[in-house]
Design a protein around this motif. Sequence first.
Motif, PDB file in Angstrom:
ATOM      1  N   LYS A  88       0.848  -1.175   0.000  1.00 42.66           N
ATOM      2  CA  LYS A  88       0.000   0.000   0.000  1.00 42.66           C
ATOM      3  C   LYS A  88       0.892   1.236   0.000  1.00 42.66           C
ATOM      4  N   LEU A  89       0.605   2.194  -0.886  1.00 44.41           N
ATOM      5  CA  LEU A  89       1.382   3.421  -0.931  1.00 44.41           C
ATOM      6  C   LEU A  89       0.799   4.434   0.041  1.00 44.41           C
ATOM      7  N   VAL A  90       1.693   5.121   0.750  1.00 48.32           N
ATOM      8  CA  VAL A  90       1.289   6.161   1.688  1.00 48.32           C
ATOM      9  C   VAL A  90       2.085   7.425   1.383  1.00 48.32           C
ATOM     10  N   LEU A  91       1.565   8.552   1.825  1.00 45.56           N
ATOM     11  CA  LEU A  91       2.213   9.842   1.612  1.00 45.56           C
ATOM     12  C   LEU A  91       3.332  10.036   2.622  1.00 45.56           C
ATOM     13  N   LEU A  92       4.527  10.279   2.126  1.00 43.97           N
ATOM     14  CA  LEU A  92       5.658  10.587   3.001  1.00 43.97           C
ATOM     15  C   LEU A  92       5.709  12.075   3.280  1.00 43.97           C
ATOM     16  N   THR A  93       5.706  12.882   2.240  1.00 46.21           N
ATOM     17  CA  THR A  93       5.728  14.334   2.395  1.00 46.21           C
ATOM     18  C   THR A  93       5.217  14.978   1.114  1.00 46.21           C
ATOM     19  N   THR A  94       4.887  16.245   1.190  1.00 47.31           N
ATOM     20  CA  THR A  94       4.473  17.022   0.030  1.00 47.31           C
ATOM     21  C   THR A  94       5.431  18.187  -0.124  1.00 47.31           C
ATOM     22  N   CYS A  95       5.943  18.370  -1.327  1.00 44.30           N
ATOM     23  CA  CYS A  95       6.899  19.441  -1.610  1.00 44.30           C
ATOM     24  C   CYS A  95       6.234  20.490  -2.488  1.00 44.30           C
ATOM     25  N   ASP A  96       6.712  21.725  -2.390  1.00 41.01           N
ATOM     26  CA  ASP A  96       6.116  22.785  -3.204  1.00 41.01           C
ATOM     27  C   ASP A  96       6.714  22.890  -4.596  1.00 41.01           C
ATOM     28  N   ASN A  97       7.791  22.142  -4.876  1.00 39.08           N
ATOM     29  CA  ASN A  97       8.344  22.130  -6.231  1.00 39.08           C
ATOM     30  C   ASN A  97       8.960  20.771  -6.521  1.00 39.08           C
ATOM     31  N   SER A  98       9.175  20.504  -7.793  1.00 38.83           N
ATOM     32  CA  SER A  98       9.663  19.182  -8.185  1.00 38.83           C
ATOM     33  C   SER A  98      11.140  18.988  -7.866  1.00 38.83           C
ATOM     34  N   ILE A  99      11.887  20.060  -7.721  1.00 38.69           N
ATOM     35  CA  ILE A  99      13.315  19.928  -7.395  1.00 38.69           C
ATOM     36  C   ILE A  99      13.478  19.311  -6.013  1.00 38.69           C
ATOM     37  N   ASP A 100      12.771  19.837  -5.020  1.00 42.28           N
ATOM     38  CA  ASP A 100      12.854  19.278  -3.665  1.00 42.28           C
ATOM     39  C   ASP A 100      12.359  17.839  -3.635  1.00 42.28           C
ATOM     40  N   ALA A 101      11.287  17.559  -4.352  1.00 42.59           N
ATOM     41  CA  ALA A 101      10.737  16.204  -4.379  1.00 42.59           C
ATOM     42  C   ALA A 101      11.717  15.226  -5.023  1.00 42.59           C
ATOM     43  N   ASN A 102      12.379  15.641  -6.099  1.00 39.82           N
ATOM     44  CA  ASN A 102      13.347  14.764  -6.750  1.00 39.82           C
ATOM     45  C   ASN A 102      14.596  14.564  -5.906  1.00 39.82           C
ATOM     46  N   LEU A 103      14.982  15.555  -5.121  1.00 32.75           N
ATOM     47  CA  LEU A 103      16.106  15.373  -4.194  1.00 32.75           C
ATOM     48  C   LEU A 103      15.770  14.320  -3.141  1.00 32.75           C
ATOM     49  N   ILE A 104      14.554  14.378  -2.614  1.00 31.16           N
ATOM     50  CA  ILE A 104      14.120  13.383  -1.630  1.00 31.16           C
ATOM     51  C   ILE A 104      14.046  12.004  -2.282  1.00 31.16           C
ATOM     52  N   ARG A 105      13.488  11.933  -3.489  1.00 32.80           N
ATOM     53  CA  ARG A 105      13.379  10.659  -4.198  1.00 32.80           C
ATOM     54  C   ARG A 105      14.755  10.054  -4.452  1.00 32.80           C
ATOM     55  N   MET A 132       5.405   9.465  -2.518  1.00 29.81           N
ATOM     56  CA  MET A 132       4.670   8.289  -2.060  1.00 29.81           C
ATOM     57  C   MET A 132       5.630   7.111  -1.911  1.00 29.81           C
ATOM     58  N   ILE A 133       5.482   6.373  -0.795  1.00 31.81           N
ATOM     59  CA  ILE A 133       6.311   5.186  -0.573  1.00 31.81           C
ATOM     60  C   ILE A 133       5.445   4.060  -0.013  1.00 31.81           C
ATOM     61  N   SER A 134       6.035   2.887   0.085  1.00 33.60           N
ATOM     62  CA  SER A 134       5.338   1.738   0.651  1.00 33.60           C
ATOM     63  C   SER A 134       5.135   1.945   2.151  1.00 33.60           C
ATOM     64  N   ASP A 135       3.991   1.478   2.666  1.00 36.50           N
ATOM     65  CA  ASP A 135       3.708   1.676   4.086  1.00 36.50           C
ATOM     66  C   ASP A 135       4.674   0.931   5.005  1.00 36.50           C
ATOM     67  N   GLU A 136       5.272  -0.160   4.531  1.00 38.24           N
ATOM     68  CA  GLU A 136       6.225  -0.897   5.362  1.00 38.24           C
ATOM     69  C   GLU A 136       7.529  -0.131   5.554  1.00 38.24           C
ATOM     70  N   LEU A 137       7.836   0.770   4.641  1.00 41.54           N
ATOM     71  CA  LEU A 137       9.114   1.484   4.679  1.00 41.54           C
ATOM     72  C   LEU A 137       8.984   2.921   5.172  1.00 41.54           C
ATOM     73  N   LEU A 138       7.811   3.289   5.701  1.00 39.90           N
ATOM     74  CA  LEU A 138       7.557   4.670   6.096  1.00 39.90           C
ATOM     75  C   LEU A 138       8.495   5.148   7.196  1.00 39.90           C
ATOM     76  N   ASP A 139       8.639   4.370   8.266  1.00 38.39           N
ATOM     77  CA  ASP A 139       9.492   4.789   9.380  1.00 38.39           C
ATOM     78  C   ASP A 139      10.949   4.915   8.952  1.00 38.39           C
ATOM     79  N   GLN A 140      11.416   3.977   8.149  1.00 33.37           N
ATOM     80  CA  GLN A 140      12.797   4.009   7.673  1.00 33.37           C
ATOM     81  C   GLN A 140      13.031   5.237   6.783  1.00 33.37           C
ATOM     82  N   ALA A 141      12.062   5.575   5.943  1.00 31.60           N
ATOM     83  CA  ALA A 141      12.191   6.733   5.054  1.00 31.60           C
ATOM     84  C   ALA A 141      12.189   8.039   5.846  1.00 31.60           C
ATOM     85  N   LYS A 142      11.364   8.129   6.887  1.00 35.79           N
ATOM     86  CA  LYS A 142      11.345   9.330   7.719  1.00 35.79           C
ATOM     87  C   LYS A 142      12.683   9.540   8.408  1.00 35.79           C
ATOM     88  N   GLU A 143      13.313   8.447   8.831  1.00 38.71           N
ATOM     89  CA  GLU A 143      14.640   8.550   9.439  1.00 38.71           C
ATOM     90  C   GLU A 143      15.664   9.056   8.445  1.00 38.71           C
TER      91      GLU A 143
END
Length: 126
Positions: A2-19, A54-65
Amino acid sequence: MKLVLLTTCDNSIDANLIRTKLEHEGIPCFLNNENFTNLMPHYYNLLGSGVRVMISDELLDQAKEIIQLPDGRLKCPNCNSKNISNKAKPILERLKIIFIGIFLVAPVGNLITNFKCEDCQTEFKQ
Protein backbone atom coordinates in the motif's frame (compact mmCIF):
# COMPACT_ATOMS: atom_id res chain seq x y z
CA MET A 1 1.94 -3.12 -0.90
CA LYS A 2 0.00 0.00 0.00
CA LEU A 3 1.38 3.42 -0.93
CA VAL A 4 1.29 6.16 1.69
CA LEU A 5 2.21 9.84 1.61
CA LEU A 6 5.66 10.59 3.00
CA THR A 7 5.73 14.33 2.39
CA THR A 8 4.47 17.02 0.03
CA CYS A 9 6.90 19.44 -1.61
CA ASP A 10 6.12 22.78 -3.20
CA ASN A 11 8.34 22.13 -6.23
CA SER A 12 9.66 19.18 -8.18
CA ILE A 13 13.32 19.93 -7.40
CA ASP A 14 12.85 19.28 -3.66
CA ALA A 15 10.74 16.20 -4.38
CA ASN A 16 13.35 14.76 -6.75
CA LEU A 17 16.11 15.37 -4.19
CA ILE A 18 14.12 13.38 -1.63
CA ARG A 19 13.38 10.66 -4.20
CA THR A 20 17.06 10.38 -5.15
CA LYS A 21 18.14 10.17 -1.52
CA LEU A 22 15.59 7.46 -0.75
CA GLU A 23 16.39 5.42 -3.86
CA HIS A 24 20.10 5.64 -3.03
CA GLU A 25 19.26 4.00 0.30
CA GLY A 26 17.25 1.27 -1.46
CA ILE A 27 13.74 2.60 -0.78
CA PRO A 28 11.63 2.85 -3.94
CA CYS A 29 9.32 5.85 -4.11
CA PHE A 30 7.00 7.57 -6.55
CA LEU A 31 6.20 11.21 -7.24
CA ASN A 32 2.59 12.28 -7.70
CA ASN A 33 1.18 15.61 -9.02
CA GLU A 34 4.57 16.65 -10.38
CA ASN A 35 3.28 17.99 -13.70
CA PHE A 36 0.35 19.95 -12.25
CA THR A 37 2.57 21.57 -9.64
CA ASN A 38 5.13 22.56 -12.28
CA LEU A 39 2.48 23.99 -14.59
CA MET A 40 0.49 25.79 -11.88
CA PRO A 41 2.92 26.72 -9.07
CA HIS A 42 0.56 29.39 -7.67
CA TYR A 43 -2.00 26.74 -6.83
CA TYR A 44 0.33 24.88 -4.44
CA ASN A 45 -1.63 23.25 -1.62
CA LEU A 46 -4.92 24.48 -3.07
CA LEU A 47 -7.20 21.69 -4.26
CA GLY A 48 -4.65 19.05 -3.28
CA SER A 49 -1.69 20.12 -5.40
CA GLY A 50 1.98 19.93 -4.53
CA VAL A 51 4.43 17.19 -5.47
CA ARG A 52 3.63 14.20 -3.26
CA VAL A 53 6.36 11.69 -2.39
CA MET A 54 4.67 8.29 -2.06
CA ILE A 55 6.31 5.19 -0.57
CA SER A 56 5.34 1.74 0.65
CA ASP A 57 3.71 1.68 4.09
CA GLU A 58 6.23 -0.90 5.36
CA LEU A 59 9.11 1.48 4.68
CA LEU A 60 7.56 4.67 6.10
CA ASP A 61 9.49 4.79 9.38
CA GLN A 62 12.80 4.01 7.67
CA ALA A 63 12.19 6.73 5.05
CA LYS A 64 11.35 9.33 7.72
CA GLU A 65 14.64 8.55 9.44
CA ILE A 66 16.60 8.90 6.21
CA ILE A 67 15.21 12.26 5.16
CA GLN A 68 14.83 13.51 8.75
CA LEU A 69 11.36 15.00 8.52
CA PRO A 70 10.42 17.45 11.26
CA ASP A 71 7.85 16.23 13.76
CA GLY A 72 5.13 18.08 11.87
CA ARG A 73 4.23 20.35 14.75
CA LEU A 74 4.22 24.04 13.93
CA LYS A 75 5.48 26.57 16.43
CA CYS A 76 4.32 30.13 16.84
CA PRO A 77 7.04 32.53 15.64
CA ASN A 78 6.12 34.93 18.45
CA CYS A 79 5.88 32.74 21.59
CA ASN A 80 7.06 29.26 20.37
CA SER A 81 3.78 27.71 21.46
CA LYS A 82 2.57 24.53 19.75
CA ASN A 83 -1.09 25.39 20.36
CA ILE A 84 -1.74 26.27 16.71
CA SER A 85 -5.01 26.18 14.77
CA ASN A 86 -5.54 26.25 11.01
CA LYS A 87 -7.16 29.49 9.98
CA ALA A 88 -8.20 28.39 6.49
CA LYS A 89 -10.76 30.45 4.71
CA PRO A 90 -14.24 28.92 4.42
CA ILE A 91 -14.80 26.83 1.30
CA LEU A 92 -17.28 29.31 -0.24
CA GLU A 93 -14.82 32.16 0.16
CA ARG A 94 -12.01 30.08 -1.39
CA LEU A 95 -14.24 29.12 -4.33
CA LYS A 96 -15.20 32.77 -4.85
CA ILE A 97 -11.52 33.76 -4.96
CA ILE A 98 -10.74 30.90 -7.36
CA PHE A 99 -13.54 31.91 -9.76
CA ILE A 100 -12.45 35.56 -9.69
CA GLY A 101 -8.88 34.44 -10.40
CA ILE A 102 -10.03 32.31 -13.33
CA PHE A 103 -12.02 35.16 -14.88
CA LEU A 104 -9.16 37.63 -14.41
CA VAL A 105 -6.58 35.01 -15.50
CA ALA A 106 -4.58 35.74 -12.37
CA PRO A 107 -3.00 33.34 -9.88
CA VAL A 108 -4.85 33.14 -6.60
CA GLY A 109 -1.96 31.96 -4.45
CA ASN A 110 -2.12 29.70 -1.47
CA LEU A 111 -5.36 29.97 0.49
CA ILE A 112 -4.75 27.22 3.03
CA THR A 113 -1.56 27.84 5.01
CA ASN A 114 -2.76 30.55 7.35
CA PHE A 115 -2.36 29.67 11.02
CA LYS A 116 -3.24 31.26 14.34
CA CYS A 117 -1.59 30.79 17.73
CA GLU A 118 -4.27 30.18 20.33
CA ASP A 119 -2.04 31.46 23.16
CA CYS A 120 -0.86 34.85 21.88
CA GLN A 121 -3.38 35.25 18.98
CA THR A 122 -0.59 35.77 16.41
CA GLU A 123 -1.56 35.00 12.83
CA PHE A 124 1.17 33.69 10.54
CA LYS A 125 1.82 31.69 7.39
CA GLN A 126 3.68 28.40 7.31
